[in-house]
Design a protein around this motif. Structure first.
Motif, mmCIF file in Angstrom:
data_model
loop_
_atom_site.group_PDB
_atom_site.id
_atom_site.type_symbol
_atom_site.label_atom_id
_atom_site.label_comp_id
_atom_site.label_asym_id
_atom_site.label_seq_id
_atom_site.Cartn_x
_atom_site.Cartn_y
_atom_site.Cartn_z
ATOM 1 N N PRO A 244 0.792 -1.241 0.000
ATOM 2 C CA PRO A 244 0.000 0.000 0.000
ATOM 3 C C PRO A 244 0.815 1.278 0.000
ATOM 4 O O PRO A 244 0.305 2.336 -0.390
ATOM 5 N N ALA A 245 2.085 1.207 0.424
ATOM 6 C CA ALA A 245 2.867 2.437 0.577
ATOM 7 C C ALA A 245 3.714 2.781 -0.635
ATOM 8 O O ALA A 245 4.403 3.801 -0.639
ATOM 9 N N VAL A 246 3.689 1.975 -1.691
ATOM 10 C CA VAL A 246 4.617 2.220 -2.796
ATOM 11 C C VAL A 246 4.247 3.476 -3.569
ATOM 12 O O VAL A 246 3.073 3.820 -3.702
ATOM 13 N N ARG A 247 5.274 4.154 -4.077
ATOM 14 C CA ARG A 247 5.087 5.327 -4.945
ATOM 15 C C ARG A 247 5.583 5.066 -6.357
ATOM 16 O O ARG A 247 5.498 5.951 -7.215
ATOM 17 N N CYS A 248 6.137 3.880 -6.586
ATOM 18 C CA CYS A 248 6.587 3.493 -7.918
ATOM 19 C C CYS A 248 6.298 2.012 -8.113
ATOM 20 O O CYS A 248 6.546 1.205 -7.214
ATOM 21 N N ILE A 249 5.780 1.666 -9.290
ATOM 22 C CA ILE A 249 5.493 0.273 -9.634
ATOM 23 C C ILE A 249 6.211 -0.071 -10.925
ATOM 24 O O ILE A 249 6.159 0.684 -11.908
ATOM 25 N N GLY A 250 6.897 -1.210 -10.916
ATOM 26 C CA GLY A 250 7.543 -1.713 -12.115
ATOM 27 C C GLY A 250 6.921 -3.025 -12.551
ATOM 28 O O GLY A 250 6.312 -3.743 -11.750
ATOM 29 N N LEU A 251 7.096 -3.335 -13.832
ATOM 30 C CA LEU A 251 6.658 -4.615 -14.390
ATOM 31 C C LEU A 251 7.806 -5.162 -15.232
ATOM 32 O O LEU A 251 8.254 -4.512 -16.177
ATOM 33 N N ALA A 252 8.306 -6.330 -14.873
ATOM 34 C CA ALA A 252 9.424 -6.938 -15.597
ATOM 35 C C ALA A 252 8.930 -7.578 -16.884
ATOM 36 O O ALA A 252 7.884 -8.233 -16.900
ATOM 37 N N GLY A 253 9.696 -7.385 -17.962
ATOM 38 C CA GLY A 253 9.307 -7.930 -19.249
ATOM 39 C C GLY A 253 10.454 -8.592 -19.979
ATOM 40 O O GLY A 253 11.534 -8.817 -19.415
ATOM 41 N N SER A 254 10.241 -8.882 -21.258
ATOM 42 C CA SER A 254 11.242 -9.593 -22.055
ATOM 43 C C SER A 254 11.389 -9.007 -23.445
ATOM 44 O O SER A 254 11.877 -9.680 -24.350
ATOM 45 N N SER A 255 10.997 -7.757 -23.646
ATOM 46 C CA SER A 255 10.946 -7.198 -24.998
ATOM 47 C C SER A 255 12.323 -7.005 -25.621
ATOM 48 O O SER A 255 12.432 -6.883 -26.843
ATOM 49 N N ARG A 256 13.388 -6.972 -24.817
ATOM 50 C CA ARG A 256 14.725 -6.766 -25.385
ATOM 51 C C ARG A 256 15.097 -7.881 -26.353
ATOM 52 O O ARG A 256 15.878 -7.665 -27.285
ATOM 53 N N GLY A 257 14.545 -9.066 -26.153
ATOM 54 C CA GLY A 257 14.838 -10.175 -27.048
ATOM 55 C C GLY A 257 13.714 -10.485 -28.021
ATOM 56 O O GLY A 257 13.703 -11.564 -28.623
ATOM 57 N N ARG A 258 12.796 -9.536 -28.209
ATOM 58 C CA ARG A 258 11.602 -9.801 -29.024
ATOM 59 C C ARG A 258 11.615 -8.981 -30.321
ATOM 60 O O ARG A 258 12.263 -7.950 -30.436
ATOM 61 N N THR A 259 10.801 -9.435 -31.270
ATOM 62 C CA THR A 259 10.696 -8.773 -32.563
ATOM 63 C C THR A 259 9.734 -7.585 -32.489
ATOM 64 O O THR A 259 8.892 -7.507 -31.578
ATOM 65 N N PRO A 260 9.814 -6.681 -33.478
ATOM 66 C CA PRO A 260 8.821 -5.595 -33.519
ATOM 67 C C PRO A 260 7.394 -6.108 -33.617
ATOM 68 O O PRO A 260 6.474 -5.489 -33.062
ATOM 69 N N GLU A 261 7.199 -7.224 -34.305
ATOM 70 C CA GLU A 261 5.855 -7.786 -34.421
ATOM 71 C C GLU A 261 5.334 -8.244 -33.058
ATOM 72 O O GLU A 261 4.148 -8.054 -32.743
ATOM 73 N N TRP A 262 6.206 -8.841 -32.260
ATOM 74 C CA TRP A 262 5.824 -9.224 -30.898
ATOM 75 C C TRP A 262 5.458 -7.980 -30.099
ATOM 76 O O TRP A 262 4.458 -7.974 -29.357
ATOM 77 N N MET A 263 6.252 -6.925 -30.231
ATOM 78 C CA MET A 263 5.968 -5.683 -29.509
ATOM 79 C C MET A 263 4.611 -5.114 -29.905
ATOM 80 O O MET A 263 3.823 -4.677 -29.051
ATOM 81 N N ASP A 264 4.321 -5.124 -31.221
ATOM 82 C CA ASP A 264 3.035 -4.610 -31.682
ATOM 83 C C ASP A 264 1.874 -5.388 -31.069
ATOM 84 O O ASP A 264 0.819 -4.815 -30.776
ATOM 85 N N ALA A 265 2.082 -6.679 -30.871
ATOM 86 C CA ALA A 265 1.006 -7.518 -30.343
ATOM 87 C C ALA A 265 0.869 -7.420 -28.831
ATOM 88 O O ALA A 265 -0.240 -7.505 -28.295
ATOM 89 N N GLU A 266 1.979 -7.242 -28.116
ATOM 90 C CA GLU A 266 1.982 -7.363 -26.660
ATOM 91 C C GLU A 266 2.048 -6.031 -25.907
ATOM 92 O O GLU A 266 1.428 -5.879 -24.854
#
Length: 465
Positions: free
Chosen positions: A52-74
């Motif tokens: 409840p006290a957080v002021r920043c939220i992150g979400l870990a992903g995998s886009s560095r190893g993905r194609t532009p088409e994957w990025m467009d979809a996800e």
């Protein structure tokens, strides 16, 4: 932190383009004094309620190893969920060595998607991080490695990266290969002359240009933070390294909104740890060699057996047995796929994959999935409670295999590679201590530091790269 001086709600939301970069950003903003949590999958309301006290939220992903088409979809849906959290800055966290190419890990494609979500009259970009040996001067990126600072296109490792070789140090030119968006620069001379604000106002427009901001020292870092925070408008999208967090924190600190002496708790030692490594970096190779010389059991994964359908399970089970036997003897295991860029496992990887009818990308993911399964079995044996993964792609594969939904910071180890605490609804995983280490991060003794902890009164050492 004086919360009343900030806007209500979150200050920042970010998506990490790989898991090690995500914990790098987690460390940067947490150490500054901003309570932060990193989710490993899109958080539900129940998950968020745990913090409840957080002021920043992150979400870990995998886009560095993905194609532009994957990025467009996800990425559109991911960015929309993060934008809905209401933070004024949506950060696409990239590597501070700008790892990217038009066909894989395209930063330009991510910017185009993110700007459509957030709007704004500019999309600032901070890549330089002085604390980590990253410097941007007149738009060119320089990286310190083994005490020497190289222009990015002459860096011994990044210039010959097997997937995204960095052959251009001018980030505007490199980025222009990935997007048709207008790209501009606020350079160090303009910052030194006090002209940065006027330059930002002249550059901003309805086309939402990408604006690189030179950062070479603490003064330019703080000015970058000021420019971004004071010109955030109704919300902006920024593809940046953890330099963005450091910059914002430096500005907030100058206003007296954050502690003057930020920091993290020191890590206590444990008897044993478990390490899996899919990194082919020379930095990681030196760390494996140091671990071998300091009481660890190092074990090479047999890649042809790990990749082949008929032998994958047997090779996985063999590696797990070796690791568990080492732990029983009080020795920390390191299971690795390669030891440096000149390892035959690396130079012959394409041929190994081809012989099995696999593409390089499919073979690389298969190696990661084997390392992930090895780690899962070690943790579920309950023989170890502190684990380390070396390599960005490997870290993503491992964390996706473990029953963990979030990480926060437990202690500092080396900049960019903190000791994290896992959160899970499964008692086996809840409270597990995790270190996700990028290939270029940490001194030679990094694995022994993870095991033995940081000495009392000692500041975490800077990364080698």
């Amino acid at each position: 932190m004086s919360a009343a001086a900030f806007p209500e709600g979150l200050l920042l939301a970010y998506y990490g383009d790989d898991f090690t970069g995500s914990t790098d950003a987690l460390e940067a903003i947490t150490a500054a004094g901003v309570p932060t949590v990193l989710f490993l999958r899109p958080p539900t309301e129940e998950m968020r309620a745990r913090f409840p006290a957080v002021r920043c939220i992150g979400l870990a992903g995998s886009s560095r190893g993905r194609t532009p088409e994957w990025m467009d979809a996800e990425l559109p849906a991911v960015f929309a969920r993060l934008a809905a959290l209401g933070a004024p800055v949506l950060h696409y966290k990239i590597c501070s060595t700008f790892d990217s190419a038009p066909h894989v890990g395209s930063i330009g494609r991510a910017i185009d998607i993110g700007v459509r979500q957030m709007g704004g009259r500019w999309s600032p970009m901070v890549v330089g991080v002085p604390r980590l040996g990253r410097y941007q001067m007149f738009g060119n990126l320089f990286v310190t490695w083994n005490g020497t600072t190289y222009r990015l296109d002459r860096h011994p490792t990044m210039s010959r990266h097997p997937v995204t070789p960095m052959d251009e140090a001018d980030l505007s030119r490199h980025l222009a290969r990935q997007t048709e968006r207008r790209i501009a620069l606020i350079d160090m001379a303009e910052i030194r002359a006090g002209k940065a604000q006027a330059r930002q106002e002249a550059l901003a427009g309805a086309d939402t240009p990408v604006v690189l901001i030179d950062v070479m020292d603490e003064a330019t870092l703080a000015e970058a933070g000021r420019l971004i925070w004071e010109n955030r408008g109704g919300g902006i999208f920024s593809a940046s390294s953890s330099g963005l967090q450091y910059a914002l924190a430096a500005h907030w600190r100058s206003l007296g909104l954050l502690p003057a002496t930020p920091g993290l708790p020191q890590a206590e030692g444990v008897e044993t740890i478990a390490v899996v490594s899919g990194s082919c970096s020379p930095v990681t190779a030196a760390q494996i060699a140091h671990a071998r010389a300091n009481g660890f059991h190092t074990e090479r994964l047999d890649l042809p057996r790990a990749l082949a359908d008929a032998s994958r399970e047997a090779e996985t089970a063999r590696a797990v047995d070796v690791a568990l036997n080492a732990l029983k003897r009080g020795k920390s295991p390191v299971i690795f796929s390669a030891e440096g860029p000149d390892d035959p496992a690396v130079t012959g990887f394409d041929a190994t994959a081809a012989a099995l009818g696999l593409s390089r990308a499919d073979a690389a993911r298969r190696v990661g999935s084997v390392l992930a399964e090895i780690m899962r079995r070690m943790v579920e044996s309950r023989a170890v409670r502190r684990v380390t993964v070396a390599g960005g792609d490997s870290s993503g594969e491992v964390m996706e295999a473990l029953n963990v939904f979030a990480l926060d910071i437990a202690a500092g180890l080396a900049p960019g590679a903190p000791l994290c605490r896992a959160h899970s609804d499964d008692a086996i995983y809840d409270g597990l201590e995790v270190v996700l280490k990028g290939g270029q991060m940490g001194p030679a003794e990094f694995f022994t530091t993870v095991r033995d902890g940081t000495p009392r009164g000692a500041a975490p050492r800077s990364r080698s790269a």
